[in-house]
Write an enzyme that holds these catalytic residues in place. Structure first.
Site, PDB file in Angstrom:
ATOM      1  CG  ASP A  28      52.235  60.189  14.478  1.00 29.36           C
ATOM      2  OD1 ASP A  28      52.250  61.286  13.566  1.00 29.36           O
ATOM      3  OD2 ASP A  28      52.945  59.629  13.856  1.00 29.36           O
ATOM      4  CG  MET A  84      54.009  76.460  -2.619  1.00 32.78           C
ATOM      5  SD  MET A  84      54.692  74.660  -1.055  1.00 32.78           S
ATOM      6  CE  MET A  84      54.263  76.091  -0.168  1.00 32.78           C
ATOM      7  CB  VAL A 105      48.127  80.741  -9.010  1.00 36.40           C
ATOM      8  CG1 VAL A 105      48.439  79.246  -9.962  1.00 36.40           C
ATOM      9  CG2 VAL A 105      47.079  80.690  -8.350  1.00 36.40           C
ATOM     10  CD  GLU A 154      48.110  83.281  -0.166  1.00 36.75           C
ATOM     11  OE1 GLU A 154      47.197  82.979   0.946  1.00 36.75           O
ATOM     12  OE2 GLU A 154      48.217  81.787  -0.924  1.00 36.75           O
ATOM     13  CE  LYS A 164      46.503  81.008  -3.879  1.00 36.31           C
ATOM     14  NZ  LYS A 164      47.719  80.160  -3.778  1.00 36.31           N
ATOM     15  CB  SER A 188      49.827  80.713   4.172  1.00 35.51           C
ATOM     16  OG  SER A 188      50.102  82.040   3.517  1.00 35.51           O
ATOM     17  CG  HIS A 198      49.026  76.039   4.623  1.00 30.29           C
ATOM     18  ND1 HIS A 198      48.720  76.370   5.671  1.00 30.29           N
ATOM     19  CD2 HIS A 198      49.937  76.588   3.696  1.00 30.29           C
ATOM     20  CE1 HIS A 198      49.613  77.548   5.675  1.00 30.29           C
ATOM     21  NE2 HIS A 198      50.052  77.358   4.862  1.00 30.29           N
ATOM     22  CD  GLU A 258      46.589  74.775   8.825  1.00 27.46           C
ATOM     23  OE1 GLU A 258      47.166  75.497   9.727  1.00 27.46           O
ATOM     24  OE2 GLU A 258      47.361  75.637   7.959  1.00 27.46           O
ATOM     25  CG  ASN A 303      50.224  81.237   8.845  1.00 27.78           C
ATOM     26  OD1 ASN A 303      51.647  80.821   9.063  1.00 27.78           O
ATOM     27  ND2 ASN A 303      50.006  80.878   7.360  1.00 27.78           N
ATOM     28  CE1 TYR A 362      55.293  65.307  13.303  1.00 29.20           C
ATOM     29  CE2 TYR A 362      52.500  64.635  12.936  1.00 29.20           C
ATOM     30  CZ  TYR A 362      54.336  64.463  13.633  1.00 29.20           C
ATOM     31  OH  TYR A 362      54.593  62.895  13.795  1.00 29.20           O
TER      32      TYR A 362
END
Length: 717
Positions: free
Chosen positions: A296, A325, A401, A403, A408, A430, A451, A463, A501, A661
């Site tokens: 960390d 979100m 907006v 996915e 996008k 994502s 992300h 991310e 992911n 995290y």
């Protein structure tokens, strides 16, 4: 001058009264081996000084002492337990020396006094704190317990119950709470601290304060009768087990140490502590939790460096796409002081987004972490709008907006013509390739992925995804903004699924293969939660993520890695999706969901889900816990290793922190790569080889095999 070193000065400040000042060369005071040696040398001189009548401990910095130097721990803890006991005793002996000085002592505390810093204050006869003080014993957060006498002294100062609450939770106290609980004797304004400490030691020298009596209580057994002791320690053990469970041994051992030491004098109590500390130092939990702290620190250091090098300051942001979100991102930005424009194309979405932000702020008010005026200020810094006009002046755009790459792409193409030429554009995606999205822009150098993880206000990770054309300046500015938002940013390179992911879906694939082979999803969840330590088993996690989302992501990963992550025939995720079972969002997935009395989602087994799986899976059979863990975790570990080897993620530390995290990987295991180190890479390779016939996700890389053969690790000490 009585004594001077690189970390300590001791000099007279009044008749017979000396000041022992911690003032290390760095930014903070901490106990490393050299400082402890300096303390012993200074104390030896004070013992010989016949003119000494009283002593004040102070700090030359904004904080007193932040604790021990943790960077020394992992190397030292490689020693055998029997070697660690005399090592820690040598350190705790210095604290005993400080406590036994033949004159009254007062500690003047300001800022942080944590861990060893707190323990040093406990050696003094009196403690005066200024209003900036934060004091506590956070060792359990490192898988340890106090090692410099804290378990012996604190119970004898504040009582066993309060001491055990301090030590087992690791929570710090402000000055007023510490005063209320008896850990400090007075609280003053910062500009009065030195005068108050001097007055206190003068009163002790004059006999107005009975410092000898106060000291004697710390040298004797605890003042608890048998009944009080049974009730106190039994209650503490029950509470600790309920909170910490079996995976975190430190808090329970601390309670047991205090209990065993209750009838002993200081020497006996500290000896028990020495033994307990050494025992905990050898646990895998301590290794993992210390590693987490250091990892960390690395992430924070990189974020600070980014803030220094970033040429673009982020003082105003825009989020495109409201809803849950978008509202969460806006809340996070505004609550950390960066005003934000919330842009959407319809009023209902804006209402939903603002409602989410207001709900989160309301919870802060309920918890007394924010007052009504503070809430109003944050709400006022979120500007909901249907117009692009307010977006023109922002420094960064976070596109959030739906996915869908076409949607996008169109939004990104439009927004590039609206914002300033030096404004940064990011996408909260994502799964969709950053390089593919960048193709919609005239200047892809100012574009990257950002992300966030859901729920935004709870998940620490962001991310930051670098595309092939993303500039270093863009990455630095986005990392700095994420850190400013209170997040832990990790920079990864673009690939299907990015890092988190990409690593998650082989884990889900291992789970699906188990189901197809006849395993029970409820049993898998139970093993992965209770024995491995995940906050949610894979079936429950899929329901929370959304089985429709997981179904879509499985297609993305199969396209990206067609041999390793090809979609399974009769994939249970797809079976659930085809039956319109999407998880929590529509009330049915692997489990059925309803609301409990408090309105929170409640999951129950659903015969309909089992019936669906029975149509595609082998006959039910029992799997051992070890096999369930191996078949789900090997694919995840292998993929994390591949990401490190390919440079998708820069370091083992960031690879591990990304999953802790971003997914809640069990902290006591330290992350997938630390977990592999703990197993031993040779053992990991041998275990993976047992399942290699199940597919490519179980097959280790050549480099991993070579590392195992040569005895290498991901975390060399």
């Amino acid at each position: 001058m009585i004594y001077q070193s690189s970390s300590i000065t001791v000099q007279y400040i009044a008749d017979g009264i000396a000041e022992f000042t911690f003032n290390a060369a760095g930014s903070v005071n901490k106990f490393d081996q050299q400082t402890l040696a300096d303390c012993r040398a200074a104390l030896d001189l004070l013992y010989k000084d016949s003119a000494l009548k009283g002593l004040i401990y102070s700090s030359g910095k904004d904080a007193f002492i932040v604790g021990a130097d943790i960077t020394e721990f992992l190397g030292t803890f490689q020693q055998a337990e029997e070697q660690l006991v005399p090592w820690i005793k040598q350190a705790s002996d210095v604290f005993d020396l400080a406590e036994d000085l033949p004159v009254p002592t007062v500690c003047a505390i300001k800022g942080f006094a944590l861990g060893g810093g707190c323990e040093w204050t406990l050696t003094a006869d009196y403690r005066v704190a200024d209003t900036t003080t934060k004091i506590g014993l956070p060792e359990v957060k490192l898988g340890l317990m106090p090692g410099f006498g804290g378990t012996a002294r604190l119970p004898r100062i504040v009582g066993a119950d309060t001491a055990m609450e301090w030590i087992t939770t690791g929570k710090e106290r402000g000055a007023e709470q510490a005063l209320k609980e008896g850990a400090v004797d007075a609280v003053v304004a910062p500009d009065k601290l030195k005068a108050a400490a001097l007055s206190m030691v003068q009163d002790a020298i004059a006999g107005k304060l009975n410092w000898r009596k106060k000291r004697q209580a710390k040298l004797e057994p605890l003042k608890l009768n048998k009944t009080e002791a049974i009730m106190s320690f039994s209650t503490a053990k029950g509470m600790v087990f309920a909170q910490a469970g079996k995976h975190y041994p430190a808090p329970m051992l601390a309670v047991e140490t205090i209990e065993k030491a209750a009838r002993l004098d200081r020497a006996g109590a500290v000896a028990l502590e020495n033994a307990g500390f050494a025992k905990l130092a050898k646990t895998t939990a301590a290794t993992a939790q210390i590693g987490l702290f250091l990892n960390d620190q690395l992430i924070k250091a990189k974020a600070k460096q980014a803030a220094k090098t970033a040429k673009k300051a982020i003082n105003k942001a825009a989020v495109l796409g409201a809803g849950i979100m978008g509202g969460g991102i806006c809340y996070q930005s505004a609550s950390k002081g960066v005003p934000v424009v919330m842009k959407d194309i319809n009023d209902k979405a804006l209402e939903l987004g603002m409602g989410e932000a207001i709900k989160l702020l309301g919870k802060q008010v309920e918890r007394k972490k924010l007052d009504a005026a503070g809430m109003a200020k944050v709400v006022a810094s979120i500007q909901p709008t249907l117009s692009l006009e307010p977006v023109k002046t922002v420094d960064i755009v976070v596109e959030a907006v739906v996915e869908n790459p076409k949607v996008k792409g169109a939004v990104l193409k439009e927004i590039e013509t609206v914002v300033a030429a030096d404004a940064i554009i990011t996408s909260n995606t994502s799964t969709i390739s950053i390089n593919a999205l960048a193709a919609n822009l005239t200047d892809p150098s100012r574009f990257c992925g950002m992300h966030f993880f859901n729920p935004v206000h709870q998940m620490p990770l962001v991310e930051v995804i670098r595309g092939k054309d993303t500039s270093d300046e863009t990455v630095a500015a986005v990392v700095a903004y994420a850190a400013k938002m209170g997040k832990s940013p990790i920079v990864v390179n673009d690939c299907p699924g990015f890092y988190v992911n990409r690593v998650l879906f082989p884990y889900f694939a291992g789970f699906s293969k188990l189901l197809l082979d006849g395993a029970s999803f409820a049993q898998i969840d139970k093993v992965m939660e209770k024995q491995f330590g995940w906050p949610m088993g894979p079936a429950y996690l899929l329901d929370v993520v959304g089985l429709d989302t997981a179904h879509h992501c499985t297609d993305v990963m199969a396209d990206g890695f067609p041999t390793r992550m090809a979609k399974l025939n009769n994939d249970p995720v797809s079976v659930m999706y085809a039956a319109n079972r999407y998880g929590q969002k529509n009330g049915v997935g692997f489990y059925a969901y309803s609301k409990d009395a408090k309105g929170k989602p409640k999951k129950d087994l659903d015969p309909a889900a089992s019936a669906l799986l029975a149509g595609v899976a082998a006959a039910p059979r029992e799997f051992s816990a070890d096999e369930i863990i191996a078949r789900t975790m090997i694919p995840m570990i292998n993929e994390a290793i591949r990401c490190l080897e390919e440079g998708i993620v820069a370091t083992a530390a960031e690879a591990d922190m990304g999953l802790i995290y971003g997914l809640g990987f069990p902290p006591f295991r330290g992350g997938p790569l630390r977990y592999a180190d703990t197993m031993g890479l040779a053992n990991f390779v041998a275990l993976a080889d047992q399942y290699a016939d199940l597919g490519e996700i179980y097959q280790v890389t050549d480099k991993t095999r070579a590392m195992a053969q040569s005895g290498q690790v991901f975390y060399p000490v």
